[in-house]
Design a protein around this motif. Structure first.
Motif: not given
Length: 297
Positions: A262-279
């Motif tokens: 849904a985020m991609v459909a609404d225009g998200a191209t970049n995702f930043t994960e904040a917090g421990p790990g990279k899951v």
């Protein structure tokens, strides 16, 4: 081109988490100390010097992951204005601090109430979760339903993590039977997870009531950007809806695959994960190969 910030849930913890932030950033240090005061014990000590075992207790894990995530965001993404946010399970509370719907203090209090209530529910009702790899979502749902109907045990699809990776949740017997059926149906793996109980299933109903009472007493502000919530997998900005979805999330499924889509459909191209790990970075790339992912921790 829109930038989404995402926040991990339980399972991302590790010994020493957040120590680097505490040691190098005065704002981070202040926030950790404020958290110690709010919780009434030095959670920072458990995070920095505790063992895997210490960090595994739900009442510690959830506030620990929340603190690492929110403090990493506040200190590492200073001035960042997310276009949208989302969090995996517990991470939804972190996302609501990032978009201004909740204050740091209120969110931490709710996370701690949620964690202790979930721990109590786990102790009342021994139960578990299992990861199912390599089966279609519809097939997993079909097997869960059949096992529930035939045995009277609770078994539900709980976390839609990415295509081909679904976590199921339920009673010990129900999960055992379901895992055998999943393997027989061609799953690459059906593996019981080392978790305290059946999160995101009807067995969390006692915890839901406790969390509901606390959420209803808490002020939620209009957020600066939408949150894509687990139970509805779409953009939400209305504080009353955000509250209800947070309550429903305890016994409802985490629709992570659908939220990212849904985020991609609404225009998200970049995702930043904040917090421990990279899951979450890994899951997002499996859901949408073109996504640009990175992390701040």
């Amino acid at each position: 081109m829109k930038h989404a910030y995402v926040f991990p849930g339980q399972g991302a913890q590790f010994p020493g988490m957040g120590k680097n932030l505490y040691d190098t950033n005065p704002t981070a240090k202040d926030l950790f100390e404020k958290a110690n005061e709010i919780l009434g014990f030095r959670i920072s000590d458990v995070m920095f010097t505790g063992t895997d075992e210490d960090l595994k207790q739900t009442r510690v894990t959830q506030p620990a992951v929340f603190l690492h995530s929110v403090i990493a965001f506040l200190c590492g993404a200073e001035g960042a204005k997310p276009d949208m946010v989302a969090g995996h399970s517990l991470g939804e509370f972190s996302s609501l601090v990032a978009n201004g719907a909740l204050t740091f203090e209120d969110a931490l209090k709710l996370v701690y109430i949620r964690a202790t209530a979930m721990q109590k529910a786990c102790e009342q009702n021994p139960s578990t979760m299992a990861a199912v790899l390599g089966l279609e979502d519809a097939k997993v749902e079909e097997i869960c339903k059949a096992v529930s109907e035939e045995t009277g045990e609770v078994v539900v699809a709980a976390n839609y993590n990415c295509p081909g990776q679904l976590v199921i949740s339920g009673s010990l017997k129900g999960i055992e039977v379901a895992c055998e059926r999943m393997k027989a149906a061609g799953a690459k793996r059906a593996l019981v997870l080392p978790v305290g109980g059946a999160f995101h299933s009807p067995l969390m109903a006692p915890a839901r009531e406790e969390l509901k009472a606390a959420i209803e007493k808490t002020t939620f502000s209009t957020p600066t950007c939408p949150v894509y919530q687990n139970v509805v997998a779409k953009a939400v900005s209305n504080p009353a809806e955000i509250k209800q979805n947070l309550i429903d999330q305890l016994t409802g499924a985490v629709k992570w695959t659908q939220s990212v889509q849904a985020m991609v459909a609404d225009g998200a191209t970049n995702f930043t994960e904040a917090g421990p790990g990279k899951v979450l970075q890994g899951l997002i790339q499996k859901i949408h190969k073109e996504a640009v992912v990175n992390g701040i921790n």
